[in-house]
Design a protein around this motif. Structure first.
Motif, PDB file in Angstrom:
ATOM      1  N   ALA A  15     -12.752 -15.857  11.378  1.00  0.00           N
ATOM      2  CA  ALA A  15     -12.871 -14.752  10.749  1.00  0.00           C
ATOM      3  C   ALA A  15     -14.105 -14.244  10.560  1.00  0.00           C
ATOM      4  N   SER A  16     -14.602 -12.518  10.599  1.00  0.00           N
ATOM      5  CA  SER A  16     -15.630 -12.439   9.854  1.00  0.00           C
ATOM      6  C   SER A  16     -15.261 -12.567   8.623  1.00  0.00           C
ATOM      7  N   ARG A  17     -16.615 -12.281   7.615  1.00  0.00           N
ATOM      8  CA  ARG A  17     -17.027 -12.155   6.695  1.00  0.00           C
ATOM      9  C   ARG A  17     -16.402 -10.837   6.508  1.00  0.00           C
ATOM     10  N   ASN A  18     -16.418  -9.557   6.377  1.00  0.00           N
ATOM     11  CA  ASN A  18     -15.113  -8.760   6.475  1.00  0.00           C
ATOM     12  C   ASN A  18     -14.457  -8.453   7.488  1.00  0.00           C
ATOM     13  N   HIS A  19     -14.133  -9.069   7.941  1.00  0.00           N
ATOM     14  CA  HIS A  19     -13.234  -8.730   9.834  1.00  0.00           C
ATOM     15  C   HIS A  19     -12.332  -7.406   9.850  1.00  0.00           C
ATOM     16  N   ALA A  20     -11.614  -7.031   8.847  1.00  0.00           N
ATOM     17  CA  ALA A  20     -11.081  -5.680   9.512  1.00  0.00           C
ATOM     18  C   ALA A  20     -10.578  -5.039   7.771  1.00  0.00           C
ATOM     19  N   ARG A  21     -10.474  -3.617   8.146  1.00  0.00           N
ATOM     20  CA  ARG A  21      -9.780  -3.216   7.466  1.00  0.00           C
ATOM     21  C   ARG A  21      -8.177  -2.457   7.611  1.00  0.00           C
ATOM     22  N   ILE A  22      -7.209  -1.998   6.213  1.00  0.00           N
ATOM     23  CA  ILE A  22      -6.537  -1.372   6.823  1.00  0.00           C
ATOM     24  C   ILE A  22      -6.275  -0.068   5.730  1.00  0.00           C
ATOM     25  N   GLU A  23      -6.169   1.013   6.347  1.00  0.00           N
ATOM     26  CA  GLU A  23      -6.986   2.040   5.220  1.00  0.00           C
ATOM     27  C   GLU A  23      -5.319   3.064   5.781  1.00  0.00           C
ATOM     28  N   TRP A  24      -4.810   3.881   4.774  1.00  0.00           N
ATOM     29  CA  TRP A  24      -3.573   4.469   4.618  1.00  0.00           C
ATOM     30  C   TRP A  24      -4.644   6.518   5.548  1.00  0.00           C
TER      31      TRP A  24
ATOM     32  N   ASN B  48      -0.433   7.402   9.377  1.00  0.00           N
ATOM     33  CA  ASN B  48      -0.726   6.592   9.352  1.00  0.00           C
ATOM     34  C   ASN B  48      -1.136   5.355   8.657  1.00  0.00           C
ATOM     35  N   PHE B  49      -0.504   4.069   8.974  1.00  0.00           N
ATOM     36  CA  PHE B  49      -1.371   3.277   8.111  1.00  0.00           C
ATOM     37  C   PHE B  49      -2.476   2.566   9.402  1.00  0.00           C
ATOM     38  N   VAL B  50      -3.893   3.207   9.337  1.00  0.00           N
ATOM     39  CA  VAL B  50      -4.893   2.279  10.428  1.00  0.00           C
ATOM     40  C   VAL B  50      -5.178   1.428   9.986  1.00  0.00           C
ATOM     41  N   LEU B  51      -5.017   0.148  11.031  1.00  0.00           N
ATOM     42  CA  LEU B  51      -5.804  -0.861  11.209  1.00  0.00           C
ATOM     43  C   LEU B  51      -7.750  -0.875  11.701  1.00  0.00           C
ATOM     44  N   THR B  52      -8.501  -1.249  11.418  1.00  0.00           N
ATOM     45  CA  THR B  52     -10.276  -0.786  11.658  1.00  0.00           C
ATOM     46  C   THR B  52     -10.561  -2.350  12.195  1.00  0.00           C
TER      47      THR B  52
ATOM     48  N   LEU C  20       0.886  -0.896  -0.048  1.00  0.00           N
ATOM     49  CA  LEU C  20       0.059   0.111   0.123  1.00  0.00           C
ATOM     50  C   LEU C  20       0.982   1.289  -0.281  1.00  0.00           C
ATOM     51  N   GLY C  21       0.384   2.171  -0.905  1.00  0.00           N
ATOM     52  CA  GLY C  21       1.467   3.115  -0.518  1.00  0.00           C
ATOM     53  C   GLY C  21       0.782   4.389  -0.046  1.00  0.00           C
ATOM     54  N   CYS C  22       1.110   5.832   0.188  1.00  0.00           N
ATOM     55  CA  CYS C  22       1.018   6.649   0.709  1.00  0.00           C
ATOM     56  C   CYS C  22       0.133   7.816   0.212  1.00  0.00           C
ATOM     57  N   LYS C  23      -1.452   7.271  -0.473  1.00  0.00           N
ATOM     58  CA  LYS C  23      -2.226   7.873  -0.920  1.00  0.00           C
ATOM     59  C   LYS C  23      -3.813   6.886  -0.766  1.00  0.00           C
ATOM     60  N   PRO C  24      -4.769   7.736  -0.627  1.00  0.00           N
ATOM     61  CA  PRO C  24      -5.545   6.769  -0.306  1.00  0.00           C
ATOM     62  C   PRO C  24      -5.672   5.516  -0.922  1.00  0.00           C
ATOM     63  N   ALA C  25      -5.505   4.844  -0.189  1.00  0.00           N
ATOM     64  CA  ALA C  25      -5.431   3.140  -0.424  1.00  0.00           C
ATOM     65  C   ALA C  25      -6.053   2.184   0.933  1.00  0.00           C
ATOM     66  N   SER C  26      -6.558   1.424   1.035  1.00  0.00           N
ATOM     67  CA  SER C  26      -7.129   0.525   1.456  1.00  0.00           C
ATOM     68  C   SER C  26      -6.797  -0.450   0.908  1.00  0.00           C
ATOM     69  N   LEU C  27      -7.308  -1.608   2.188  1.00  0.00           N
ATOM     70  CA  LEU C  27      -7.757  -3.063   1.750  1.00  0.00           C
ATOM     71  C   LEU C  27      -8.833  -3.629   2.666  1.00  0.00           C
TER      72      LEU C  27
END
Length: 148
Positions: free
Chosen positions: A79-88, A92-96, A55-62
């Motif tokens: 694991a849940s179907r939509n378990h977590a998200r990582i975004e810039w 910082n890169f943030v895990l939700t 992931l680069g430092c631009k609007p990006a998420s997984l």
């Protein structure tokens, strides 16, 4: 005063203090020093099995989860179907975590290991994540590395 990173903006905003009264009683004088320069990460490297994402430092998420439509598919019934998200989110890169069972975050140093449940955390340095259960042999994990 200092630049401030604001959610939704790509560049930091300048912050100023406006004095509307003539008295200097409540005024704090600032030293003539520039604030320490902060170095933004160059990106985030993720590995899961044989796959790798950057992931680069631009609007990006997984999106991470059990659903096959997720960017990173976790093949684990805890694991849940939509378990977590990582975004810039600058700087910082943030895990939700969006799951029922939580995400275990393993990071070196003082952070150690902690359970994240329906909240956010900033990813720092290197470490790994396990989904819905503490990591042990045979449990899927996703490794991360902040690229400096």
């Amino acid at each position: 005063l200092e630049e401030l990173v604001v959610k939704g903006k790509q560049t930091p905003l300048a912050v100023v203090e406006v004095l509307w009264q003539g008295s200097e009683v409540n005024l704090t004088l600032m030293a003539d020093q520039a604030p320490p320069a902060t170095t933004l990460p160059q990106g985030l490297l993720l590995r899961h099995g044989e796959r790798e994402w950057r992931l680069g430092c631009k609007p990006a998420s997984l999106v991470l989860g059990r659903d096959t439509a997720c960017d990173v598919v976790i093949d684990d019934s805890r694991a849940s179907r939509n378990h977590a998200r990582i975004e810039w989110r600058p700087p910082n890169f943030v895990l939700t975590d969006c799951s029922t069972n939580g995400t275990y975050v393993y990071a070196g140093g003082e952070s150690g290991c902690f359970l994240l449940r329906r909240e956010d955390t900033v990813l720092r340095g290197t470490g790994y994540l396990s989904f819905g259960q503490a990591w042990q042999a045979g449990v899927e994990r996703l490794t991360f590395q902040i690229l400096e």
